[in-house]
Design a protein around this motif. Structure first.
Motif, PDB file in Angstrom:
ATOM      1  N   THR A  10       9.029   9.715   7.318  1.00  0.00           N
ATOM      2  CA  THR A  10       9.785  10.557   8.244  1.00  0.00           C
ATOM      3  C   THR A  10      10.681  11.533   7.474  1.00  0.00           C
ATOM      4  O   THR A  10      10.790  12.722   7.820  1.00  0.00           O
ATOM      5  CB  THR A  10      10.623   9.672   9.195  1.00  0.00           C
ATOM      6  N   GLU A  11      11.333  11.043   6.408  1.00  0.00           N
ATOM      7  CA  GLU A  11      12.206  11.910   5.617  1.00  0.00           C
ATOM      8  C   GLU A  11      11.420  13.047   4.951  1.00  0.00           C
ATOM      9  O   GLU A  11      11.852  14.209   4.928  1.00  0.00           O
ATOM     10  CB  GLU A  11      12.925  11.077   4.543  1.00  0.00           C
ATOM     11  N   ARG A  68       8.523  14.301   5.922  1.00  0.00           N
ATOM     12  CA  ARG A  68       8.023  15.267   6.905  1.00  0.00           C
ATOM     13  C   ARG A  68       9.135  16.173   7.434  1.00  0.00           C
ATOM     14  O   ARG A  68       8.873  17.309   7.836  1.00  0.00           O
ATOM     15  CB  ARG A  68       7.364  14.537   8.082  1.00  0.00           C
ATOM     16  N   SER A  69      10.345  15.702   7.405  1.00  0.00           N
ATOM     17  CA  SER A  69      11.447  16.569   7.831  1.00  0.00           C
ATOM     18  C   SER A  69      11.665  17.707   6.837  1.00  0.00           C
ATOM     19  O   SER A  69      12.249  18.729   7.182  1.00  0.00           O
ATOM     20  CB  SER A  69      12.726  15.739   7.996  1.00  0.00           C
ATOM     21  N   MET A  70      11.218  17.491   5.601  1.00  0.00           N
ATOM     22  CA  MET A  70      11.396  18.527   4.572  1.00  0.00           C
ATOM     23  C   MET A  70      10.121  19.353   4.354  1.00  0.00           C
ATOM     24  O   MET A  70      10.184  20.512   3.957  1.00  0.00           O
ATOM     25  CB  MET A  70      11.815  17.875   3.250  1.00  0.00           C
ATOM     26  N   ASN A  71       8.966  18.790   4.592  1.00  0.00           N
ATOM     27  CA  ASN A  71       7.691  19.492   4.331  1.00  0.00           C
ATOM     28  C   ASN A  71       6.659  18.979   5.325  1.00  0.00           C
ATOM     29  O   ASN A  71       6.323  17.795   5.329  1.00  0.00           O
ATOM     30  CB  ASN A  71       7.225  19.247   2.898  1.00  0.00           C
ATOM     31  N   GLN A  72       6.152  19.884   6.141  1.00  0.00           N
ATOM     32  CA  GLN A  72       5.201  19.504   7.178  1.00  0.00           C
ATOM     33  C   GLN A  72       3.748  19.618   6.712  1.00  0.00           C
ATOM     34  O   GLN A  72       2.843  19.207   7.434  1.00  0.00           O
ATOM     35  CB  GLN A  72       5.404  20.407   8.413  1.00  0.00           C
ATOM     36  N   ALA A 122       4.127   9.553  12.759  1.00  0.00           N
ATOM     37  CA  ALA A 122       5.225  10.101  11.953  1.00  0.00           C
ATOM     38  C   ALA A 122       4.775  11.248  11.055  1.00  0.00           C
ATOM     39  O   ALA A 122       5.613  11.869  10.397  1.00  0.00           O
ATOM     40  CB  ALA A 122       5.842   8.992  11.125  1.00  0.00           C
ATOM     41  N   GLY A 123       3.454  11.489  10.976  1.00  0.00           N
ATOM     42  CA  GLY A 123       2.993  12.645  10.186  1.00  0.00           C
ATOM     43  C   GLY A 123       2.059  12.318   9.063  1.00  0.00           C
ATOM     44  O   GLY A 123       1.702  13.188   8.261  1.00  0.00           O
TER      45      GLY A 123
END
Length: 878
Positions: A71-72, A74-78, A100-101
């Motif tokens: 999660t951390e 993906r919050s910075m790089n999708q 979550a990605g």
């Protein structure tokens, strides 16, 4: 093509054994670089976290579990690919990871090889997608950067024409933000031309995918902006429209410049044809209003009497308002601004003290020879000031008015002078030796006496009952009709030549000169007719003579040509073509004189040409003709200079094909050489045979003891040697027809002297020069000299230790003379050559008669004897 960089992977897991196994397998088998990280917190603190191509995250870790770490990240790089590791029985965790990605998940356990293979597969798949997306984003960024830097407009449209992208250049031109244009139909920007735009798009096809169009855009404040677009349609494989791209630019300035140039061009034409000052000023005012797009205009001229500006012309609405403003303007002594004669532009801020409906003014001076003649004044009620970009063309409107007005006044003065002097012209024409006629609307209105005499008429009414052009041949009729159709005032003098018909039907060849004039206040044509019938006949005779010359030249078998001073052939008869047809010349179209000869002869040929030009005298030479080098043709070339006005102006020449003559000469020379060899061999054999006879006589002498017989045999031997010596001398010379007599006598005297081997010193003095005698004469003279020397050797020098024998042969135009003498004891008393019984002297007498010579033998003065033989020249020297 650049290769893909190796894949770099970061593996986050707290199991060292698994990390080591996976790293070794991926590195060795798939060449994938793997770095390991033992905890999630360490992974989040790495500065190069997103420099990797792929991240592999384990679920169960002591500090941060995999879901939180995912999660951390993906919050910075999708976009970076993430593979999630879970254990068996954690299917709900895998679903959370996907939500979550995570891009993929893999269950631990089972066959390690299958696990590692599946992991490598997902790594490659994810990295390919990730790199492709990054490349696409980078290309899109570069594309946008390039497009944004362009000064041209760039629009991208979907198949329906909806705008999906525009660059800043187009937005700046329209002065609108991007949000207003995004999603707007491109066609709607040009509401009056939507159908035209659609037609252009439908006109395109895959073979011709682009087209150009010019469209007007209504900008802020109603200003029209002209855009020029290049529309390109992009198709898919089945020819459906994928996208429409449009590249454009603002051509408003260009259109405005073209409009102004068109106005100025039309003004120039109007001024050129203006016949009054009012017409010229009216055209100029109209052009100034059209260029400036002002509504109202006027022309004010300086009054010569009062020195004030007075109105002359007005155009447009609100003329009364303009007049009132100018009255107030000049009352305030603002005319001082106009005194220097420079253009003056008044803007809205300058008009605060005046009550007027206008917002700007322009004062353009009308100059004539540097003086201010007046002003063109323009007024606008919607422009705050006259734009700077139209001021220069506006000032150009008045630049030619002064010259035009001067021209108009000069024409008016000239017209008046022509009318006043018309009678004087008529008087001059009455005495002119040339035929003169005046025509109005193609009809004769005047003939001078010379014209009446030329057409064999008593007066004008006797002959000219029909239009003048009916008296001309077809060519002159066409020329004359063109003169009549042309506006007379706009043309100058014109000249034509052709045949005319007199009253009696006689054909005259004349030169016609037309001059536009004014007659009785109307436009007319002054026609000057000169009889050139005699000159025409001479020219025709010259042309006929030239034609006969060329025909005769073509009939000659010898090739003839003529060239100018640059070496260009200006004439060739058919003989030249025939000659070079025999040479198998590939290109018979010879243009240069150098092309007549082969390339290896160009230098020598150039030398002869230069000598002809320099010395101005004929030159000849033999050359190899241009053409087939395997069977060359030999030509004899005679060149002569062409002299015009005492200057060298070219070259004339004649070619003679001497190939066969050369071949015959070579054959004849070969035959002569063969015969020469045969004759030399013949003379050589005759000499050998005579020497054999002489040798046989010498052998015979050995068996004879009688001195008388020995002496007789010795004399015969000497005579035979004398004749053999002639043949030997002959075959040793260059020519078999003649013998160099000096060499022959020297050899003969030496042989006779050696034949009488004594102790006496007998010297021989021979003076013959370069005389050459024929074979028969040489033999005869040689025998005579032999007999005389034998006689001298036997009897002249008895009881003497030495002696001299002199032999001289000389020839003049008629005869030759042989003089023989010695300084011996002389002839016996009473000697008579006719009665002597000596065989030698009898032979001398007989031999002299054979060559029709006169023989004289006598004693010399003091001592010795002298013998002379004079014989005809044709029997002697050749």
């Amino acid at each position: 093509m650049e290769s893909e960089p190796p894949i770099q992977v970061l593996f986050v897991d707290d199991e060292p054994g698994l990390l080591s196994a996976i790293r070794d397998y991926l590195t060795i088998v798939y060449s994938i670089g793997v770095e390991v990280c033992n905890s999630g917190s360490d992974a989040l603190t790495r500065e190069d976290l997103f420099a990797f191509d792929c991240l592999i995250i384990d679920y169960e870790m002591p500090d941060i579990d995999g879901i939180v770490l995912l999660t951390e990240i993906r919050s910075m790089n999708q976009d970076i690919p993430i593979i999630f590791f879970t254990g068996k029985g954690h299917e709900e965790v895998a679903i959370q990871a996907i939500n979550a990605g995570a891009d993929y998940y893999i269950k631990k356990g089972g066959n390690p090889e299958e696990l590692f293979t599946e992991l490598a597969h997902y790594i490659h798949k994810g990295v390919r997608r990730y790199r492709a997306e990054k490349s696409l984003v980078e290309k899109e960024r570069q594309y946008r950067a390039v497009v944004e830097d362009l000064t041209e407009f760039v629009c991208r449209l979907d198949p329906d024409g909806v705008i999906i992208f525009v660059n800043s250049a187009f937005l700046n031109n329209l002065q609108v933000p991007y949000d207003i244009l995004s999603g707007v139909n491109f066609h709607s920007l040009y509401p009056d031309h939507q159908g035209k735009i659609q037609d252009i798009i439908e006109f395109c096809d895959p073979d011709n995918p682009s087209a150009e169009i010019e469209l007007p855009f209504t900008g802020v404040h109603g200003k029209i902006i002209w855009h020029q677009w290049t529309i390109r349609v992009i198709y898919d494989n089945v020819f459906n429209i994928l996208e429409i791209q449009a590249v454009g630019r603002d051509i408003s300035k260009q259109r405005e410049t073209e409009r102004q140039e068109s106005v100025l061009r039309n003004l120039g034409l109007s001024l050129a044809t203006s016949s009054s000052t009012e017409a010229a000023l009216n055209s100029s005012l109209y052009a100034a209003i059209e260029i400036s797009e002002c509504q109202t205009g006027a022309v004010y001229l300086h009054n010569r009497m009062s020195g004030k500006l007075t109105p002359f012309l007005e155009q447009g609405p609100y003329r009364a308002a303009l007049y009132r403003f100018l009255e107030d303007f000049f009352k305030n002594q603002n005319d001082i601004l106009l005194a220097p004669g420079n253009p003056v532009y008044v803007s809205l801020t300058d008009l605060h003290q005046y009550e007027t409906r206008f917002s700007s003014f322009a004062f353009i001076p009308i100059l004539r020879f540097g003086d201010i003649m007046g002003w063109i004044i323009l007024a606008s009620d919607n422009l705050a000031e006259i734009p700077f970009e139209i001021r220069h063309p506006l000032e150009g409107v008045t630049s030619q008015i002064g010259n035009v007005i001067s021209r108009i006044e000069a024409e008016e003065a000239l017209r008046d002078a022509l009318i006043e002097s018309e009678e004087r012209y008529m008087q001059l024409s009455e005495t002119s030796p040339d035929a003169i006629a005046i025509l109005t609307d193609g009809t004769i209105v005047y003939l001078n006496p010379a014209a009446n005499a030329l057409f064999e008429t008593a007066n004008m009414d006797d002959f000219f009952r029909k239009p003048f052009h009916d008296l001309l041949d077809a060519d002159l009729q066409k020329w004359f009709e063109g003169i009549i159709k042309t506006k007379i005032r706009g043309q100058g003098p014109s000249t034509g030549e052709g045949f005319l018909m007199t009253k009696s039907g006689k054909r005259i060849y004349g030169e016609l000169i037309t001059v536009p004039i004014s007659h009785a206040g109307e436009d007319a044509i002054l026609l000057l007719i000169r009889d050139k019938t005699s000159q025409r006949m001479q020219e025709q005779a010259l042309i006929e003579s030239e034609r006969r010359f060329r025909e005769m030249a073509d009939l000659l078998p010898e090739p003839l040509f003529e060239a100018d001073i640059q070496g260009n052939l200006t004439f060739c008869n058919r003989g030249v073509t025939a000659l070079f047809g025999r040479t198998n010349l590939q290109d018979p179209n010879i243009c240069k004189i150098y092309e007549l000869v082969s390339e290896q002869e160009h230098l020598r040929f150039s030398t002869i040409l230069n000598k002809v030009a320099a010395e101005l005298k004929p030159m000849t030479g033999d050359f190899i003709a241009a053409g087939d080098t395997d069977e060359p043709r030999i030509i004899h070339l005679s060149l002569a200079p062409v002299i015009k006005n005492d200057q060298f102006s070219g070259t004339r020449g004649i070619l003679v094909d001497i190939t066969e003559n050369k071949r015959y000469q070579e054959k004849l020379h070969h035959m002569i050489e063969e015969k020469d060899v045969l004759f030399r061999e013949l003379h050589h054999r005759v000499k050998n045979n005579m020497q054999i006879i002489s040798s046989m006589l010498q052998l015979q002498e050995e068996y004879i003891s009688d001195d008388v017989i020995l002496s007789a045999l010795h004399d015969c031997e000497q005579r035979i040697n004398s004749m053999a010596l002639v043949h030997e001398t002959l075959y040793r010379t260059e020519s078999l027809a003649e013998i160099p007599f000096d060499h022959y006598l020297e050899n003969l005297s030496q042989a006779v002297t050696e034949g009488f081997a004594t102790v006496r010193d007998i010297r021989t003095d021979i003076d013959v020069g370069g005389i050459r005698l024929s074979l028969d004469t040489s033999v005869t003279i040689g025998l005579i000299v032999n007999e005389l020397m034998v006689n001298s050797m036997k009897y002249a020098f008895v009881d003497r230790p030495s002696g001299v024998i002199r032999i001289k042969v000389a020839c003049n135009d008629e005869s030759c003379l042989l003089e023989y003498s010695d300084d011996g004891v002389g002839l016996p008393a009473g000697f008579d050559i006719e009665k002597t019984s000596s065989l030698g002297m009898r032979l001398v007498r007989i031999l002299a008669r054979q060559i029709r010579g006169k023989l004289l033998i006598e004693n010399g003065v003091g001592a010795g004897m002298i013998c002379t033989v004079q014989f005809p020249k044709q029997e002697g020297r050749k």
